[in-house]
Structure formats: structure tokens, C-alpha cells
Design a protein around this motif. Sequence first.
Motif, mmCIF file in Angstrom:
data_model
loop_
_atom_site.group_PDB
_atom_site.id
_atom_site.type_symbol
_atom_site.label_atom_id
_atom_site.label_comp_id
_atom_site.label_asym_id
_atom_site.label_seq_id
_atom_site.Cartn_x
_atom_site.Cartn_y
_atom_site.Cartn_z
ATOM 1 N N GLU A 71 73.430 24.961 28.338
ATOM 2 C CA GLU A 71 74.114 24.757 29.807
ATOM 3 C C GLU A 71 75.196 25.389 28.999
ATOM 4 O OE1 GLU A 71 71.955 22.241 31.667
ATOM 5 O OE2 GLU A 71 69.843 22.927 31.469
ATOM 6 N N GLU A 72 75.245 26.445 29.109
ATOM 7 C CA GLU A 72 76.879 26.828 28.914
ATOM 8 C C GLU A 72 76.488 28.265 29.003
ATOM 9 O OE1 GLU A 72 79.035 23.814 27.084
ATOM 10 O OE2 GLU A 72 77.733 25.143 25.646
ATOM 11 N N LEU A 73 78.263 29.105 29.602
ATOM 12 C CA LEU A 73 78.149 30.767 29.018
ATOM 13 C C LEU A 73 79.327 30.649 28.341
ATOM 14 C CD1 LEU A 73 77.634 32.670 31.007
ATOM 15 C CD2 LEU A 73 79.850 32.784 32.371
ATOM 16 N N HIS A 83 95.880 34.897 24.454
ATOM 17 C CA HIS A 83 94.818 34.192 24.070
ATOM 18 C C HIS A 83 93.566 34.561 23.790
ATOM 19 C CE1 HIS A 83 98.023 32.555 26.657
ATOM 20 N NE2 HIS A 83 98.557 31.531 25.630
ATOM 21 N N ASP A 84 93.367 33.237 22.245
ATOM 22 C CA ASP A 84 91.945 34.283 21.921
ATOM 23 C C ASP A 84 91.013 32.880 21.699
ATOM 24 O OD1 ASP A 84 90.218 33.944 20.257
ATOM 25 O OD2 ASP A 84 91.197 34.050 18.056
ATOM 26 N N PHE A 85 90.088 33.364 23.137
ATOM 27 C CA PHE A 85 89.011 32.265 23.326
ATOM 28 C C PHE A 85 87.822 32.833 22.851
ATOM 29 C CE2 PHE A 85 91.947 31.890 27.021
ATOM 30 C CZ PHE A 85 92.541 30.823 26.868
ATOM 31 N N VAL A 86 87.718 33.030 21.456
ATOM 32 C CA VAL A 86 86.274 33.718 21.252
ATOM 33 C C VAL A 86 86.074 33.541 20.102
ATOM 34 C CG1 VAL A 86 84.922 35.827 19.833
ATOM 35 C CG2 VAL A 86 86.937 35.621 22.347
ATOM 36 N N SER A 87 87.724 32.848 18.679
ATOM 37 C CA SER A 87 87.561 31.894 18.232
ATOM 38 C C SER A 87 87.135 30.701 17.568
ATOM 39 C CB SER A 87 88.999 32.308 16.647
ATOM 40 O OG SER A 87 89.511 33.587 16.852
ATOM 41 N N ASN A 88 87.825 30.120 18.940
ATOM 42 C CA ASN A 88 86.904 28.756 19.964
ATOM 43 C C ASN A 88 86.172 29.415 20.611
ATOM 44 O OD1 ASN A 88 86.608 26.240 19.842
ATOM 45 N ND2 ASN A 88 88.922 25.252 20.106
ATOM 46 N N PRO A 89 85.681 29.154 21.144
ATOM 47 C CA PRO A 89 84.375 30.007 22.496
ATOM 48 C C PRO A 89 85.080 29.335 22.766
ATOM 49 C CG PRO A 89 83.113 30.433 20.463
ATOM 50 C CD PRO A 89 84.459 29.475 20.071
ATOM 51 N N MET A 90 86.092 29.773 24.615
ATOM 52 C CA MET A 90 85.445 28.718 25.672
ATOM 53 C C MET A 90 84.339 28.872 26.501
ATOM 54 S SD MET A 90 87.229 30.754 29.539
ATOM 55 C CE MET A 90 88.159 31.084 28.804
ATOM 56 N N ARG A 91 84.326 27.925 26.580
ATOM 57 C CA ARG A 91 82.548 27.618 26.993
ATOM 58 C C ARG A 91 82.487 26.944 28.759
ATOM 59 N NH1 ARG A 91 78.471 27.058 24.036
ATOM 60 N NH2 ARG A 91 79.093 27.490 21.822
ATOM 61 N N ILE A 92 81.761 27.675 29.939
ATOM 62 C CA ILE A 92 82.187 26.522 31.087
ATOM 63 C C ILE A 92 80.958 26.208 31.146
ATOM 64 C CG2 ILE A 92 82.449 27.854 33.243
ATOM 65 C CD1 ILE A 92 83.908 30.122 32.029
ATOM 66 N N PRO A 93 80.240 25.597 31.537
ATOM 67 C CA PRO A 93 79.509 24.563 32.350
ATOM 68 C C PRO A 93 78.208 25.427 32.971
ATOM 69 C CG PRO A 93 80.774 23.333 31.926
ATOM 70 C CD PRO A 93 81.776 24.344 31.588
ATOM 71 N N MET A 94 77.092 25.614 32.674
ATOM 72 C CA MET A 94 76.386 26.791 34.086
ATOM 73 C C MET A 94 76.556 26.046 35.820
ATOM 74 S SD MET A 94 75.003 28.725 32.599
ATOM 75 C CE MET A 94 74.262 29.538 33.489
ATOM 76 N N GLY A 95 77.233 26.609 36.463
ATOM 77 C CA GLY A 95 77.160 26.914 37.740
ATOM 78 C C GLY A 95 78.765 26.174 38.469
ATOM 79 N N MET A 96 79.737 26.365 36.906
ATOM 80 C CA MET A 96 81.284 26.186 37.172
ATOM 81 C C MET A 96 81.974 27.254 37.675
ATOM 82 S SD MET A 96 81.377 22.401 37.225
ATOM 83 C CE MET A 96 82.946 22.578 37.752
#
Length: 177
Positions: A71-73, A83-96
Amino acid sequence: MTDNIDLSQQNKILTQEIKRHTNQMAAINMVAAAVGNSLDLDDILQTALETTVYTLEADASGISLIDEKAEELVLRAQLGWQHDFVSNPMRIPMGMGFSGRVIENDDAMIWSDLDGTEEFAVPSFGDEHFRSIVMAPMHSRTKVIGILSIMGYEPNIFDQASMTMLRVIADTVGVAL
């Protein structure tokens, strides 16, 4: 004499519009060709980012995909970020955050004058110092599967035409995924 100047100015504006539309169509064709010629997800995402940044004269772009189980994007590809937000993926809780609003509304949205006081779903995203953002949902079989975003370091650099173009590219990529 004034009529000649007005006509000349109108011709110049029309020529610029035709060039812009031609570039947009070429971008859509390039993304569609990449989608048709590759089965490699990373190639498709990278081509989409490069084409989008070039066509819409953005400073950066990103593609996030929905992880239904978590349940994340999740940010899967980025271009032009500090900044690199893919190697350690940026995760956003759904709805946020901004992305939550885009998914909830199932429509592209534009933020034209960010000033750094915004509360982001992922606080470290603020370190990018983007001033303009456009986000469009990516669809596959009428379902939102992710978001394609463009960003700029200057305020007010994107308009409704940018948002419309981003929608088309987002759905072209969405169909491939």
C-alpha cells in the motif's frame, strides 16, 4: 504599417505553436516506439523520463509505481534529481502527500510556486528544492498504476499544456507496464 507588424507577430506565435505541437507529437511517438521495441522495464522508464524532460523543458522527472501489497507508491526511476531516491527507494504511503492527491483525484495536478514550507510525505524530498511540480497518473486498463512527474527549480514554469502533455505520456507508459 501596424497591420504588418501585427501579422508578423501572429505568424511568429503560430510558428512557435506549430513547433511545440510537433515536438510533443515526436515525444509521444518516441515513448510509444520505446514501449513497442523493449520488454525491459528499466529501458522503458528511462526513455520515458528522458523524453518527458526534453519535451516539457523540465529540470527533473520521476516515475513511481503502486505496490498494492505494501500500500505504497514506490519511486522506480528518476532523472535530474540531486539525490538518489531509487537505490533505496522513496516510499510514500498511499493517500499521503501530493501523489496521494493525484491518485485520489485520478487526474494530473500542478504546483507552480512551492516555497519550501510544504510538508512532503517524504521530508527528504524537500532537499531537492523544486519550485514547480506536475504529476499525472499512469493508467493501465483504466486502473491507476503509478505517477509520472516533472519538476523544475524555478516557479511557474509549467502550464496547462504541460499538464496535458504529461497526461498523454503517462498513459502511454502506463499501457506498456
